[in-house]
Write an enzyme that holds these catalytic residues in place. Structure first.
Site, short mmCIF file in Angstrom:
data_model
loop_
_atom_site.label_atom_id
_atom_site.label_comp_id
_atom_site.label_asym_id
_atom_site.label_seq_id
_atom_site.Cartn_x
_atom_site.Cartn_y
_atom_site.Cartn_z
N GLU A 95 40.09 43.73 41.64
CA GLU A 95 39.51 44.35 42.83
C GLU A 95 39.47 45.86 42.65
O GLU A 95 40.46 46.49 42.30
CB GLU A 95 40.36 43.99 44.05
CG GLU A 95 39.89 44.62 45.34
CD GLU A 95 40.82 44.34 46.51
OE1 GLU A 95 40.40 44.56 47.67
OE2 GLU A 95 41.96 43.88 46.28
N CYS A 127 40.95 39.27 47.46
CA CYS A 127 42.27 39.55 48.03
C CYS A 127 42.63 38.59 49.16
O CYS A 127 42.76 37.39 48.96
CB CYS A 127 42.31 41.01 48.48
SG CYS A 127 43.97 41.59 48.95
N LYS A 173 32.87 41.57 50.40
CA LYS A 173 34.00 40.97 51.10
C LYS A 173 33.71 40.81 52.58
O LYS A 173 33.25 41.74 53.24
CB LYS A 173 35.26 41.82 50.90
CG LYS A 173 36.52 41.17 51.44
CD LYS A 173 37.76 42.00 51.14
CE LYS A 173 39.02 41.29 51.65
NZ LYS A 173 40.23 42.12 51.44
#
Length: 525
Positions: free
Chosen positions: A269, A392, A340
């Site tokens: 990430e 995540c 995301k």
């Protein structure tokens, strides 16, 4: 007033059930990774069910709250690492913030126990309502205020024999099985209700036997050679502008000697900390290098779009899109990307930011103004592979991940930066959650992070290979691709909710019948 409160506190301190509830909640942490004492889940639930077997819903809620507070106080204590080290709050305020968070999360199990106490009129009804109550409250915990579906009971079974149920009923279903088995243990130890225990265990045993010997998933015969690159960049340096180029150079240098004979290269990430538009030349060179070496690279990068002023936490693909491509396909804002969707409160967006940001560094962290991507997005295409991505915190949202699963998805790919949480059990829990998603969807999982835990996981063999934490290393490994589609990937949580609805209807009609019978007796006699 103060004297009254002190008397209540003294009474609580002398309450053995209160201590039992708190200790059982704290002990539950040992059932999760990295400790892995999964049978402890049932012991802790038996104790929780015992102490909440009270005359009134208020008393049940009190002990359920203490159980929940202990459960989260130790279970997510790693959150305090990020608040204390990077949040800039004094220790007293950071502990107070943790206490408020744990108290909020403890409300959900308190409600589940109170609900079962209030509406049950027999043991079987209490079991049915505990299962239903936890189904409802765990759903709410994962939904309200953006949701925090961490440390559900089902995750403790990731490495247990019962994990064969995950492709059928998912982690959500496993959580309810934990509650049912806990109640069966309570029945057995306190009341010796052997018939009730058998009635509870029989359908679970039949489902387990069916799941163990009936599967549509098997190895396809294809293999994927993957290169994971773990840069181990210190959190304090990640967003310092003068460190952008050294960080980008480090990932490039670690990858360069290992390009050959690799199907897919993965970086963590925001491995590239520079915003995508500014890193264009760097990305074009990476795109050419990946294509020249007959592979593709997936990396995290922030994307600030100047026209809309939106900034996305993004995954992009460089190099080959299809296996027969002769050159790279990258261009800025190409569609082969993932933005995301499930953002982390405070870390990636700040509610009421005009009020909160000036209060403390905790509310004004770098890169804490991300925009939300779509909930459903296309899989990434990398060297002919269909890659199901999650960034995540998203990996904890089972339905979000399943919503992006397609019949063409080859692997589950998740990236993270767990440097926020130091040498705590947080990264181990995060990896456990990712492995549960692989078990549910029956797809090999590739996970790469800044400082660990990076690794791959095969849900059929249940073998895991990882890079040691807090090291700058690469891992070159082969994964066997899997064919077929799990029942959970096709049906999701629908069958479990139908079962919960059936339990609620049985309790409702039983109580309604009893109520009408009593009314009729009074009318005639």
């Amino acid at each position: 007033m103060l004297k009254t409160q002190l008397n209540k506190l003294t009474t609580l301190c002398k309450d053995k059930n209160a201590w039992l509830a708190l200790i059982a909640g704290c002990a539950l942490t040992l059932a999760y990774a990295p400790f892995g004492l999964w049978p402890l889940t049932f012991v802790c639930l038996i104790i929780a069910i015992y102490v909440t077997d009270q005359p009134t819903p208020k008393q049940a809620a009190k002990y359920g709250f203490l159980f929940g507070f202990g459960w989260f106080a130790l279970g997510i204590s790693w959150v305090h690492v990020s608040i204390a080290q990077f949040g800039g709050l004094p220790i007293a305020l950071s502990l107070l913030a943790m206490a408020f968070l744990c108290a909020y999360l403890a409300i959900y199990p308190a409600l589940a126990f109170a609900f079962a106490n209030r509406y049950s009129k027999s043991h079987w009804q209490r079991l049915a309502l505990l299962i239903s109550g936890f189904a409802i409250t765990e759903y709410l915990r994962g939904t309200l205020l953006t949701g925090f579906p961490w440390l559900s009971f089902g995750y403790t079974l990731t490495d247990s024999p019962l994990n064969s149920l995950a492709p059928w009923i998912g982690e959500f279903g496993l959580t309810l099985i934990c509650v049912a088995l806990g109640y069966a243990g309570y029945w057995l130890l306190r009341y010796r209700h052997y018939k009730s225990v058998m009635v509870t265990l029989t359908p679970i045993a039949l489902l387990y036997l069916f799941s163990a010997y009936s599967t549509d998933n098997r190895y396809s015969g294809q293999q994927l050679k993957t290169l994971l690159v773990q840069g181990n960049i210190e959190q304090s340096l990640r967003w310092a502008p003068e460190q952008f180029w050294p960080t980008m150079s480090k990932y490039q240098d670690m990858t360069r000697p290992n390009w050959a004979d690799v199907d897919l290269v993965v970086w963590p990430e925001a491995a590239i900390p520079e915003i995508e538009d500014y890193a264009f030349d760097y990305l074009i060179n990476l795109d050419k290098a990946a294509a020249f070496n007959n592979t593709a690279l997936i990396t995290g990068i922030p994307d600030y779009q100047f026209d809309t002023r939106n900034v996305y936490n993004t995954l992009i693909v460089l190099g080959k899109k299809q296996r027969d491509d002769q050159e790279g396909h990258y261009r800025y804002l190409h569609r082969n990307r993932y933005q995301k969707h499930q953002l982390l409160p405070i870390g990636e967006f700040v509610p009421f930011e005009d009020v909160l940001r000036p209060l403390a560094p905790l509310f004004d962290l770098p890169m804490s103004s991300f925009s939300r991507g779509d909930a459903v997005q296309n899989n990434l295409l990398a060297n002919g592979l269909h890659v199901l991505p999650a960034i995540c915190y998203e990996i904890a949202f089972s339905e979000l991940v399943r919503g992006n699963y397609t019949h063409e998805s080859d692997i589950l790919f998740t990236v993270s930066n767990d440097a926020w949480f130091g040498d705590s059990h947080g990264p181990h829990q995060h990896m456990q959650i990712a492995r549960m998603r692989a078990l549910e969807l029956q797809r090999p999982m590739v996970r790469v992070t800044n400082n660990g835990i990076s690794g791959v996981y095969d849900p059929l063999s249940q073998q895991q290979v990882t890079i040691p934490q807090f090291t700058s290393e690469v891992l070159s490994t082969e994964l066997k691709l899997i064919s077929g589609h799990s029942f959970f990937s096709k049906q999701g949580h629908t069958p479990v909710w139908l079962f919960v609805g059936l339990l609620l209807l049985l309790v409702f009609f039983t109580n309604a019948k009893s109520y009408l019978s009593s009314k009729m007796e009074k009318a005639f006699f």
